[in-house]
Design a protein around this motif. Sequence first.
Motif, mmCIF file in Angstrom:
data_model
loop_
_atom_site.group_PDB
_atom_site.id
_atom_site.type_symbol
_atom_site.label_atom_id
_atom_site.label_comp_id
_atom_site.label_asym_id
_atom_site.label_seq_id
_atom_site.Cartn_x
_atom_site.Cartn_y
_atom_site.Cartn_z
ATOM 1 N N ASP A 49 -14.067 13.401 -4.268
ATOM 2 C CA ASP A 49 -15.858 11.764 -4.091
ATOM 3 C C ASP A 49 -17.095 11.915 -3.525
ATOM 4 O O ASP A 49 -17.850 11.292 -4.086
ATOM 5 C CB ASP A 49 -14.705 10.863 -3.353
ATOM 6 N N ARG A 50 -17.012 12.852 -2.705
ATOM 7 C CA ARG A 50 -18.427 12.990 -2.373
ATOM 8 C C ARG A 50 -19.634 13.682 -2.730
ATOM 9 O O ARG A 50 -20.581 13.301 -2.926
ATOM 10 C CB ARG A 50 -17.594 13.664 -0.380
ATOM 11 N N VAL A 51 -18.425 14.830 -3.335
ATOM 12 C CA VAL A 51 -19.506 15.771 -4.878
ATOM 13 C C VAL A 51 -20.623 14.846 -5.392
ATOM 14 O O VAL A 51 -21.473 14.834 -5.708
ATOM 15 C CB VAL A 51 -19.582 16.923 -4.884
ATOM 16 N N GLN A 52 -19.620 13.316 -6.407
ATOM 17 C CA GLN A 52 -19.525 13.139 -7.022
ATOM 18 C C GLN A 52 -20.853 11.870 -6.794
ATOM 19 O O GLN A 52 -21.879 11.767 -7.392
ATOM 20 C CB GLN A 52 -18.566 11.758 -7.655
ATOM 21 N N ALA A 53 -20.297 11.064 -5.455
ATOM 22 C CA ALA A 53 -21.406 10.292 -5.255
ATOM 23 C C ALA A 53 -23.111 10.585 -4.532
ATOM 24 O O ALA A 53 -23.921 10.264 -4.962
ATOM 25 C CB ALA A 53 -20.593 9.798 -3.370
ATOM 26 N N PHE A 54 -22.528 12.396 -4.121
ATOM 27 C CA PHE A 54 -23.968 12.912 -3.995
ATOM 28 C C PHE A 54 -24.627 13.213 -4.800
ATOM 29 O O PHE A 54 -26.224 12.964 -5.255
ATOM 30 C CB PHE A 54 -23.780 14.270 -2.684
ATOM 31 N N SER A 55 -24.056 13.280 -5.623
ATOM 32 C CA SER A 55 -25.251 14.497 -7.286
ATOM 33 C C SER A 55 -25.333 12.743 -7.475
ATOM 34 O O SER A 55 -27.122 12.640 -7.430
ATOM 35 C CB SER A 55 -24.314 14.426 -7.880
ATOM 36 N N ALA A 56 -24.604 11.187 -7.511
ATOM 37 C CA ALA A 56 -25.202 10.409 -8.639
ATOM 38 C C ALA A 56 -26.066 9.716 -7.498
ATOM 39 O O ALA A 56 -27.690 9.616 -8.063
ATOM 40 C CB ALA A 56 -24.474 9.322 -8.741
ATOM 41 N N ARG A 57 -26.143 9.536 -6.243
ATOM 42 C CA ARG A 57 -27.686 9.295 -5.244
ATOM 43 C C ARG A 57 -28.786 10.175 -5.424
ATOM 44 O O ARG A 57 -29.731 9.194 -5.496
ATOM 45 C CB ARG A 57 -27.200 8.813 -4.103
ATOM 46 N N ILE A 58 -28.220 11.564 -4.921
ATOM 47 C CA ILE A 58 -30.344 12.231 -5.230
ATOM 48 C C ILE A 58 -30.995 11.993 -6.565
ATOM 49 O O ILE A 58 -31.761 11.949 -6.370
ATOM 50 C CB ILE A 58 -29.451 13.647 -4.650
ATOM 51 N N VAL A 59 -29.693 12.092 -7.622
ATOM 52 C CA VAL A 59 -30.787 11.914 -9.042
ATOM 53 C C VAL A 59 -30.828 10.582 -8.903
ATOM 54 O O VAL A 59 -32.063 10.125 -9.723
ATOM 55 C CB VAL A 59 -29.350 11.629 -10.425
#
Length: 281
Positions: free
Chosen positions: A64-74
Amino acid sequence: MRNPLLLAPVFLLFLSTVLPSVAAESPVHGTLDTIGSGEDTVSVLKLWGTPYEMGYAHGKLCADRVQAFSARIVTAMCLGMGLQPSDLDKAWERMRPFVAPRYLEEMRGLADGAGVDLKLVERAHAVPDVSEFHCTFFAAWGAATRDGHLHQIRALDYATQAGIQNEPALIVYQPKGRNPFVTVGWLGFIGCVTGMNAQHIALSEIGEHFSDEVETLEGEPMPFLMRRVLEDASSLQSALEIFRQAHRTSSYLYCVSDAKIPSARALRTSRDFCYDYAPEE
């Protein structure tokens, strides 16, 4: 009494339906813990094995946190830089040929473990070389410190509005055949912006922009170059040599230290040059 031979087909049918699902689940080569509490909670992710195994464990343990980080930073970085995700795709395609195959495998494992599109992971890892921000570092030792030991810092001066500070992590790597090391970064990011290896080599970095003429995206991305130094360098001189010989991209300043000596060097680099500054310079 039932004939065991009559039960054999039933048992084989059971194995054929159960075993594939068991075999399809890859072992997780990692653990996830935390230190601190409240707003000061930091994840501690420990990974070991092959590049794919480490990436898969990273994604599986922190999906969940990998998904959130990737979407957020992009999303945040594209808005901040006035870019489209397709611009990050173009940048990654130029850098990809210079990325070590083991990191590409680890990114594939990260995407598989987290259940996200590999393209999203690639975009997140393209951001650092596309964005250039002024950060902070120093190293001090000997008479400059109270205990004489080497002390080194690195501050990441990204705007907090990007939200990438929401997933802080110490990621401890034990790659097969290479130096164990730790990076200070985020869940969902396999590159390095600061870290230290078991050989007491530590790294800090600052983004710069000397001129468009000395920069390119056709080179090894900064986070992967720094990680390669941690994995492969055992001395200050070997670390410096990796930086000198690399196909570099944009303008960066680096601080490289070896606590065994102790000593450190500052580097001023771009595609075209790599200047080395000793403590007295």
